[in-house]
Design a protein around this motif. Structure first.
Motif, mmCIF file in Angstrom:
data_model
loop_
_atom_site.group_PDB
_atom_site.id
_atom_site.type_symbol
_atom_site.label_atom_id
_atom_site.label_comp_id
_atom_site.label_asym_id
_atom_site.label_seq_id
_atom_site.Cartn_x
_atom_site.Cartn_y
_atom_site.Cartn_z
ATOM 1 N N GLN A 202 42.795 26.355 44.003
ATOM 2 C CA GLN A 202 41.513 26.110 44.648
ATOM 3 C C GLN A 202 40.711 27.402 44.825
ATOM 4 O O GLN A 202 39.503 27.445 44.565
ATOM 5 C CB GLN A 202 41.743 25.446 46.002
ATOM 6 C CG GLN A 202 42.295 24.030 45.911
ATOM 7 C CD GLN A 202 42.509 23.420 47.278
ATOM 8 O OE1 GLN A 202 42.248 24.043 48.308
ATOM 9 N NE2 GLN A 202 43.023 22.189 47.296
ATOM 10 N N LEU A 203 41.391 28.453 45.242
ATOM 11 C CA LEU A 203 40.689 29.725 45.425
ATOM 12 C C LEU A 203 40.201 30.290 44.087
ATOM 13 O O LEU A 203 39.098 30.842 43.989
ATOM 14 C CB LEU A 203 41.609 30.732 46.122
ATOM 15 C CG LEU A 203 42.036 30.376 47.559
ATOM 16 C CD1 LEU A 203 42.995 31.421 48.097
ATOM 17 C CD2 LEU A 203 40.820 30.243 48.461
ATOM 18 N N LYS A 204 41.027 30.156 43.065
ATOM 19 C CA LYS A 204 40.640 30.669 41.749
ATOM 20 C C LYS A 204 39.454 29.888 41.178
ATOM 21 O O LYS A 204 38.563 30.465 40.543
ATOM 22 C CB LYS A 204 41.835 30.592 40.797
ATOM 23 C CG LYS A 204 41.592 31.272 39.471
ATOM 24 C CD LYS A 204 42.851 31.245 38.614
ATOM 25 C CE LYS A 204 42.603 31.941 37.290
ATOM 26 N NZ LYS A 204 43.824 31.915 36.429
ATOM 27 N N GLN A 205 39.407 28.587 41.438
ATOM 28 C CA GLN A 205 38.290 27.783 40.959
ATOM 29 C C GLN A 205 36.978 28.187 41.629
ATOM 30 O O GLN A 205 35.926 28.239 40.988
ATOM 31 C CB GLN A 205 38.575 26.297 41.226
ATOM 32 C CG GLN A 205 37.526 25.345 40.674
ATOM 33 C CD GLN A 205 37.406 25.411 39.162
ATOM 34 O OE1 GLN A 205 38.424 25.599 38.470
ATOM 35 N NE2 GLN A 205 36.199 25.285 38.646
ATOM 36 N N TRP A 206 37.061 28.510 42.906
ATOM 37 C CA TRP A 206 35.842 28.967 43.601
ATOM 38 C C TRP A 206 35.354 30.299 43.033
ATOM 39 O O TRP A 206 34.140 30.497 42.827
ATOM 40 C CB TRP A 206 36.140 29.112 45.095
ATOM 41 C CG TRP A 206 34.972 29.684 45.863
ATOM 42 C CD1 TRP A 206 33.837 29.028 46.240
ATOM 43 C CD2 TRP A 206 34.833 31.023 46.328
ATOM 44 N NE1 TRP A 206 32.997 29.886 46.911
ATOM 45 C CE2 TRP A 206 33.592 31.118 46.981
ATOM 46 C CE3 TRP A 206 35.640 32.157 46.259
ATOM 47 C CZ2 TRP A 206 33.144 32.297 47.558
ATOM 48 C CZ3 TRP A 206 35.184 33.329 46.835
ATOM 49 C CH2 TRP A 206 33.952 33.402 47.475
ATOM 50 N N VAL A 207 36.260 31.210 42.768
ATOM 51 C CA VAL A 207 35.866 32.501 42.200
ATOM 52 C C VAL A 207 35.225 32.320 40.826
ATOM 53 O O VAL A 207 34.208 32.944 40.499
ATOM 54 C CB VAL A 207 37.089 33.441 42.133
ATOM 55 C CG1 VAL A 207 36.731 34.730 41.393
ATOM 56 C CG2 VAL A 207 37.597 33.758 43.526
ATOM 57 N N VAL A 208 35.803 31.434 40.017
ATOM 58 C CA VAL A 208 35.248 31.189 38.682
ATOM 59 C C VAL A 208 33.859 30.556 38.772
ATOM 60 O O VAL A 208 32.935 30.914 38.026
ATOM 61 C CB VAL A 208 36.221 30.298 37.871
ATOM 62 C CG1 VAL A 208 35.580 29.873 36.558
ATOM 63 C CG2 VAL A 208 37.518 31.040 37.613
ATOM 64 N N ASP A 209 33.671 29.627 39.708
ATOM 65 C CA ASP A 209 32.364 28.980 39.859
ATOM 66 C C ASP A 209 31.284 29.972 40.288
ATOM 67 O O ASP A 209 30.148 29.925 39.797
ATOM 68 C CB ASP A 209 32.457 27.838 40.878
ATOM 69 C CG ASP A 209 33.312 26.681 40.370
ATOM 70 O OD1 ASP A 209 33.527 26.612 39.136
ATOM 71 O OD2 ASP A 209 33.770 25.871 41.196
ATOM 72 N N ILE A 210 31.622 30.877 41.206
ATOM 73 C CA ILE A 210 30.632 31.868 41.645
ATOM 74 C C ILE A 210 30.281 32.812 40.497
ATOM 75 O O ILE A 210 29.118 33.177 40.295
ATOM 76 C CB ILE A 210 31.167 32.659 42.851
ATOM 77 C CG1 ILE A 210 31.391 31.724 44.033
ATOM 78 C CG2 ILE A 210 30.193 33.753 43.250
ATOM 79 C CD1 ILE A 210 30.146 31.036 44.518
ATOM 80 N N GLY A 211 31.289 33.202 39.710
ATOM 81 C CA GLY A 211 30.993 34.049 38.551
ATOM 82 C C GLY A 211 30.106 33.354 37.543
ATOM 83 O O GLY A 211 29.192 33.969 36.973
ATOM 84 N N ALA A 212 30.330 32.052 37.311
ATOM 85 C CA ALA A 212 29.471 31.307 36.386
ATOM 86 C C ALA A 212 28.056 31.183 36.922
ATOM 87 O O ALA A 212 27.077 31.236 36.161
ATOM 88 C CB ALA A 212 30.070 29.921 36.142
ATOM 89 N N LEU A 213 27.921 31.043 38.246
ATOM 90 C CA LEU A 213 26.582 30.979 38.847
ATOM 91 C C LEU A 213 25.813 32.276 38.635
ATOM 92 O O LEU A 213 24.617 32.263 38.288
ATOM 93 C CB LEU A 213 26.721 30.669 40.343
ATOM 94 C CG LEU A 213 25.418 30.669 41.162
ATOM 95 C CD1 LEU A 213 24.490 29.560 40.696
ATOM 96 C CD2 LEU A 213 25.721 30.525 42.644
ATOM 97 N N LEU A 214 26.488 33.397 38.816
ATOM 98 C CA LEU A 214 25.829 34.689 38.608
ATOM 99 C C LEU A 214 25.447 34.882 37.141
ATOM 100 O O LEU A 214 24.364 35.403 36.837
ATOM 101 C CB LEU A 214 26.761 35.812 39.068
ATOM 102 C CG LEU A 214 27.059 35.869 40.581
ATOM 103 C CD1 LEU A 214 28.020 37.007 40.873
ATOM 104 C CD2 LEU A 214 25.782 36.031 41.388
ATOM 105 N N ASN A 215 26.302 34.474 36.243
ATOM 106 C CA ASN A 215 25.978 34.607 34.820
ATOM 107 C C ASN A 215 24.768 33.760 34.438
ATOM 108 O O ASN A 215 23.894 34.210 33.687
ATOM 109 C CB ASN A 215 27.192 34.218 33.974
ATOM 110 C CG ASN A 215 28.357 35.158 34.175
ATOM 111 O OD1 ASN A 215 28.181 36.319 34.540
ATOM 112 N ND2 ASN A 215 29.572 34.653 33.964
#
Length: 529
Positions: free
Chosen positions: A337-350
């Motif tokens: 769950q924590l890793k999915q949140w980190v990946v989603d925030i990175g995709a938002l910034l990209n």
């Protein structure tokens, strides 16, 4: 003998006259009384103005008033009255005062020093006496004297009426209640006898030190984005280390560290490290969301509701992990769950950075931003309007109203005001200052009054947001019969386009020339020498 008797009789008559003038009992009575006042060596002249009785019981220094006095005069001398430190007309010189913390936060309390300063300043300079009417006004020739008598001649009587019996020098010193008004002129004349006072500030200068509250400037988006990416990278590194530990599973279902006596301590260390780095990442994400310069662009990628929900879900995972005191270590589903949140925030910034790049390329392709357009102002402003017009119908050509039949095609397309309202809202969102957006307007413009309201909304918003005051005959434009109204509408539209375009292009130029903070990241493997 007759001569001696005549001399004694004249002395007796003079004593009776003096006793009568001074409100004293006869000479024989004063001689027999045990509490009689002491005899004076000399007696005043018969023509002198009578003064207060000496030795009267009760004393008359606080209860006697004359026609010219406003209030009772104290029996103290001027020097004693002026020796009260910084007192002026009942107001003391303001001194420093210590307030509590709660009182310092209230502006009304902190202004008390300024109020006291004003009162003391007015009292010292005489402005307070002028306001209350206590200044002795100049008297006309032949008017009553300060004692209330009318002088018979402007010479001798007027001079003697202003003298005091206790001041041989003839100076006007108010004491023992002889009826003189306590004038501020006497105070200023005797100020030389006092200790020198500090310089008196004018009432326009504040008398208390107000410590200014330092408000830091808004953070740069480049710095916030860099901090967010660094915190996400640090959190991802810890999550990957935990995933590696899950792969090293023994046949009995325990990891290499779970079966030892120090398993609980190791789990707590892992949980605390993950809690620290993930909390820092959540804090960086919150700062980035709240301080974003263009939140509309951010929420176009992902809604605000979704962003908030993801943050709360991540905090809930960390909360459950801390409640059980990191028992049995971090579970695989929690790491997922924590890793999915980190990946989603990175995709938002990209995605956001890609949109910024496309917008920048689009801006560079607009020819109306720069160049010499003298003589082609309407062509330039038409290109400016088309760049932000979201309507499927392209705006027609903008012709000069003096050379074509009124209304021109462009003015007729903007007659109902709806398109102008949409253009205004779009430009407000693309600017740096997002305020005065027109939120209430008419979409159904079948009625003339609705078209007039839309035009009025646009004119008022131009004044409030872009600081452009337009002169538009709204009803003349809506009715479409007045040629002067169409010409004024064309001039107002040209003025509005020029003002808005200049402000937006200046913002873009300032953003382009803004110095970017370099991305500095400390290498964790660096060891100081």
């Amino acid at each position: 003998m007759p001569r001696i008797r005549k001399h004694r009789i004249s002395l007796l008559i003079r004593s009776l006259t003096t006793a009568t003038a001074l409100h004293l009992p006869p000479l024989s009575t004063t001689m027999d009384s045990p509490n009689s006042p002491p005899n004076r060596s000399t007696s005043p002249d018969p023509w002198a103005t009578p003064s207060l009785a000496i030795g009267a019981i009760p004393p008359l220094d606080r209860s006697v008033s004359t026609a010219s006095s406003v209030s009772s005069v104290s029996g103290r001398s001027v020097g004693s009255r002026l020796s009260d430190g910084g007192r002026r007309r009942g107001y003391m010189r303001p001194e420093g005062t210590e307030f509590s913390k709660s009182a310092k936060s209230r502006e009304s309390v902190m202004n008390l020093g300024t109020i006291a300063h004003l009162q003391y300043y007015f009292a010292r300079t005489g402005l307070l006496d002028t306001a209350t009417g206590r200044v002795a006004k100049s008297r006309k020739p032949g008017s009553r004297t300060p004692s209330g008598n009318e002088p018979t001649s402007p010479g001798l009587d007027a001079d003697f009426s202003s003298l005091s019996l206790a001041s041989p020098s003839g100076t006007m010193e108010p004491h023992l209640g002889e009826g003189f008004v306590d004038s501020p002129l006497d105070e200023t004349a005797s100020m030389a006898w006092e200790d020198p006072e500090p310089m008196m500030l004018p009432p326009t200068v504040s008398t208390y030190k107000n410590n200014p509250i330092y408000v830091p400037p808004p953070p740069d988006m480049t710095v916030l984005r860099r901090e967010l990416r660094e915190s996400l990278a640090e959190s991802m590194k810890h999550l990957q280390e935990l995933e590696k530990g899950f792969k090293d599973v023994q046949p009995d279902g325990k990891t290499a560290t779970n079966g030892g006596p120090e398993a609980s301590g190791w789990h707590e260390i892992q949980g605390l490290n993950l809690l620290d780095v993930t909390t820092l990442a959540i804090r960086a994400a919150r700062n980035y969301y709240t301080a974003h310069e263009e939140p509309q662009r951010l929420y176009a990628i992902k809604s605000e509701r979704t962003i908030r929900k993801e943050l709360y879900d991540t905090l809930e995972v960390l909360k459950r992990l801390a409640i059980r005191n990191f028992g049995n270590g971090v579970q695989p589903y929690e790491v997922t769950q924590l890793k999915q949140w980190v990946v989603d925030i990175g995709a938002l910034l990209n995605t956001e950075e890609e949109k910024e790049r496309l917008e920048h390329e689009e801006r560079e392709s607009w020819s109306w931003r720069e160049g010499n357009w003298s003589g082609r102002e309407r062509e330039r402003e038409l290109l400016f309007l088309r760049s932000f017009d979201s309507s499927p119908d392209v705006l027609p050509e903008w012709t000069n109203p003096t050379e074509a039949e009124l209304p021109t095609p462009l003015l007729a397309a903007l007659q109902n005001g709806l398109r102008l309202v949409h253009l205004h809202n779009t430009l407000v969102r693309r600017s740096k200052r997002h305020f005065e957006e027109i939120k209430s307007y008419h979409t159904d413009t079948a009625k003339p009054y609705r078209c007039a309201d839309n035009l009025r909304y646009w004119v008022k918003a131009a004044e409030l947001r872009w600081d452009i005051k337009l002169d538009v005959d709204v009803m003349g434009v809506v009715q479409g019969k007045d040629a002067n109204a169409w010409k004024k509408f064309d001039a107002a539209l040209l003025q509005w386009c020029q003002g808005v375009r200049e402000e937006i292009t200046s913002e873009w130029q300032k953003q382009k020339n803004q110095t970017r903070t370099p991305t500095l990241q400390i290498d964790p493997n660096f060891e100081a020498l």
